[in-house]
Design an enzyme around this catalytic site. Structure first.
Site, PDB file in Angstrom:
ATOM      1  N   ASP A 198      -1.430   2.811 -10.955  1.00  0.00           N
ATOM      2  CA  ASP A 198      -2.281   1.865 -11.684  1.00  0.00           C
ATOM      3  C   ASP A 198      -2.447   2.261 -13.157  1.00  0.00           C
ATOM      4  O   ASP A 198      -3.544   2.198 -13.720  1.00  0.00           O
ATOM      5  CB  ASP A 198      -3.664   1.739 -10.997  1.00  0.00           C
ATOM      6  CG  ASP A 198      -3.528   1.249  -9.565  1.00  0.00           C
ATOM      7  OD1 ASP A 198      -2.630   0.435  -9.309  1.00  0.00           O
ATOM      8  OD2 ASP A 198      -4.317   1.693  -8.708  1.00  0.00           O
ATOM      9  N   MET A 253       0.809  -1.207   0.000  1.00  0.00           N
ATOM     10  CA  MET A 253       0.000   0.000   0.000  1.00  0.00           C
ATOM     11  C   MET A 253       0.853   1.272   0.000  1.00  0.00           C
ATOM     12  O   MET A 253       0.628   2.187   0.791  1.00  0.00           O
ATOM     13  CB  MET A 253      -0.938  -0.001   1.220  1.00  0.00           C
ATOM     14  CG  MET A 253      -1.851  -1.213   1.276  1.00  0.00           C
ATOM     15  SD  MET A 253      -2.832  -1.436  -0.212  1.00  0.00           S
ATOM     16  CE  MET A 253      -4.056  -0.179   0.062  1.00  0.00           C
ATOM     17  N   ARG A 254       1.826   1.283  -0.872  1.00  0.00           N
ATOM     18  CA  ARG A 254       2.660   2.475  -0.943  1.00  0.00           C
ATOM     19  C   ARG A 254       3.023   2.719  -2.404  1.00  0.00           C
ATOM     20  O   ARG A 254       3.380   1.772  -3.121  1.00  0.00           O
ATOM     21  CB  ARG A 254       3.918   2.253  -0.099  1.00  0.00           C
ATOM     22  CG  ARG A 254       4.731   3.503   0.070  1.00  0.00           C
ATOM     23  CD  ARG A 254       5.814   3.293   1.095  1.00  0.00           C
ATOM     24  NE  ARG A 254       6.784   4.363   1.012  1.00  0.00           N
ATOM     25  CZ  ARG A 254       6.728   5.464   1.728  1.00  0.00           C
ATOM     26  NH1 ARG A 254       5.763   5.655   2.585  1.00  0.00           N
ATOM     27  NH2 ARG A 254       7.654   6.396   1.585  1.00  0.00           N
ATOM     28  N   HIS A 271      -4.557  -5.396  -9.163  1.00  0.00           N
ATOM     29  CA  HIS A 271      -5.465  -4.301  -8.817  1.00  0.00           C
ATOM     30  C   HIS A 271      -6.902  -4.839  -8.916  1.00  0.00           C
ATOM     31  O   HIS A 271      -7.256  -5.439  -9.936  1.00  0.00           O
ATOM     32  CB  HIS A 271      -5.246  -3.145  -9.797  1.00  0.00           C
ATOM     33  CG  HIS A 271      -6.134  -1.972  -9.552  1.00  0.00           C
ATOM     34  ND1 HIS A 271      -5.995  -1.173  -8.440  1.00  0.00           N
ATOM     35  CD2 HIS A 271      -7.176  -1.468 -10.252  1.00  0.00           C
ATOM     36  CE1 HIS A 271      -6.924  -0.221  -8.476  1.00  0.00           C
ATOM     37  NE2 HIS A 271      -7.648  -0.376  -9.561  1.00  0.00           N
ATOM     38  N   GLU A 319      -8.995 -13.160  -7.354  1.00  0.00           N
ATOM     39  CA  GLU A 319      -7.607 -12.674  -7.250  1.00  0.00           C
ATOM     40  C   GLU A 319      -6.647 -13.811  -6.927  1.00  0.00           C
ATOM     41  O   GLU A 319      -5.589 -13.954  -7.534  1.00  0.00           O
ATOM     42  CB  GLU A 319      -7.485 -11.620  -6.137  1.00  0.00           C
ATOM     43  CG  GLU A 319      -8.069 -10.263  -6.473  1.00  0.00           C
ATOM     44  CD  GLU A 319      -7.680  -9.219  -5.435  1.00  0.00           C
ATOM     45  OE1 GLU A 319      -6.499  -9.127  -5.086  1.00  0.00           O
ATOM     46  OE2 GLU A 319      -8.586  -8.492  -4.963  1.00  0.00           O
TER      47      GLU A 319
HETATM   48  C1  GRF Z   1      -6.098  -7.005  -2.710  1.00  0.00           C
HETATM   49  O1  GRF Z   1      -7.466  -6.727  -2.960  1.00  0.00           O
HETATM   50  C2  GRF Z   1      -5.236  -6.517  -3.838  1.00  0.00           C
HETATM   51  O2  GRF Z   1      -5.824  -6.596  -5.095  1.00  0.00           O
HETATM   52  C3  GRF Z   1      -5.049  -5.050  -3.475  1.00  0.00           C
HETATM   53  O3  GRF Z   1      -4.928  -5.058  -2.064  1.00  0.00           O
HETATM   54  C4  GRF Z   1      -5.586  -6.200  -1.517  1.00  0.00           C
HETATM   55  C5  GRF Z   1      -4.551  -6.950  -0.724  1.00  0.00           C
HETATM   56  O4  GRF Z   1      -5.062  -8.041  -0.021  1.00  0.00           O
HETATM   57  N1  GRF Z   1      -3.924  -4.489  -4.180  1.00  0.00           N
HETATM   58  P1  GRF Z   1      -4.074  -9.126   0.587  1.00  0.00           P
HETATM   59  O5  GRF Z   1      -3.067  -8.400   1.465  1.00  0.00           O
HETATM   60  O6  GRF Z   1      -3.423  -9.836  -0.542  1.00  0.00           O
HETATM   61  O7  GRF Z   1      -4.950 -10.047   1.406  1.00  0.00           O
END
Ligand code: GRF
Length: 193
Positions: A147, A92-93, A111, A176
């Site tokens: 993104d 998250m950076r 994403h 995912e």
């Molecule tokens: C996921 O939804 C991913 O797509 C987004 O952040 C979330 C991370 O979840 N970039 P995790 O840490 O993999 O459980």
């Protein structure tokens, strides 16, 4: 030759865990090895999970640090590990050009939306609030924007009938988890041939 990858996380690490399972005994087994799981947050739950898989972990705390200073530190730290690909999984950076240029074309992200439609955090909230019947998960290369990098692959998530944000997230994450490893496997096997 197996690709040497570093997985970058900031929290839960559920995508990282799916990748580790596929590396351990699934579709990524012969294609890559996870040299490192790296976090910018010491409290990331994913670090514990990575250690339970016997993977080397490291953390450089980013809090309070200048973006470029942190990125320089990370590049320096990774250098001796000869990493082929940096795989972002809930990192998250935003990476600055300092990092992006060092690993140009070799940073991959997942994403939880079509990156052409929605960028940044809160993609599942966006899908829920807009009552989308379907959304797309995007695996893409990371460039210097947020993104905006070239798309590697996309997979649709059927959201028909969902009633809560929780359900949206559950359906999305299930896609995912399977899709990230599939996309990586395709990419790594192409570049191995
Ligand atoms: C996921 O939804 C991913 O797509 C987004 O952040 C979330 C991370 O979840 N970039 P995790 O840490 O993999 O459980």
């Amino acid at each position: 030759m197996k690709k040497r990858i570093a997985i970058f996380i900031s929290g839960r690490g559920s995508n990282m865990e799916s990748i580790l399972r596929q590396v351990q005994g699934g579709i990524l087994k012969d294609l890559c090895e996870v040299v490192l799981v790296f976090s910018n947050k010491p409290s990331a739950q994913g670090l514990e999970i990575a250690r339970s898989f016997g993977v080397v972990t490291a953390c450089i705390e980013s809090k309070g640090k200048d973006r470029e200073d942190f990125d320089r530190e990370a590049v320096r730290f990774l250098e001796p590990m000869h990493i082929d690909y940096v795989v972002l999984a809930g990192f998250m950076r935003i990476l600055s050009p300092v990092f992006v240029r060092a690993y140009k074309g070799r940073i991959i992200n997942i994403h939880p939306a079509d990156t052409k439609q929605f960028q940044g955090v809160g993609a599942y909230e966006w899908a829920f609030e807009n009552k989308l019947e379907r959304t797309k998960i995007t695996v893409h290369f990371v460039d210097e924007g947020v993104d905006t990098g070239p798309v590697i692959a996309q997979k649709e998530v059927d959201l028909r009938g969902v009633k809560t944000l929780d359900e949206v997230e559950k359906r999305g994450l299930a896609v995912e988890h399977a899709f990230y490893s599939e996309a990586l496997a395709r990419l790594f096997s192409q570049s191995i041939q």
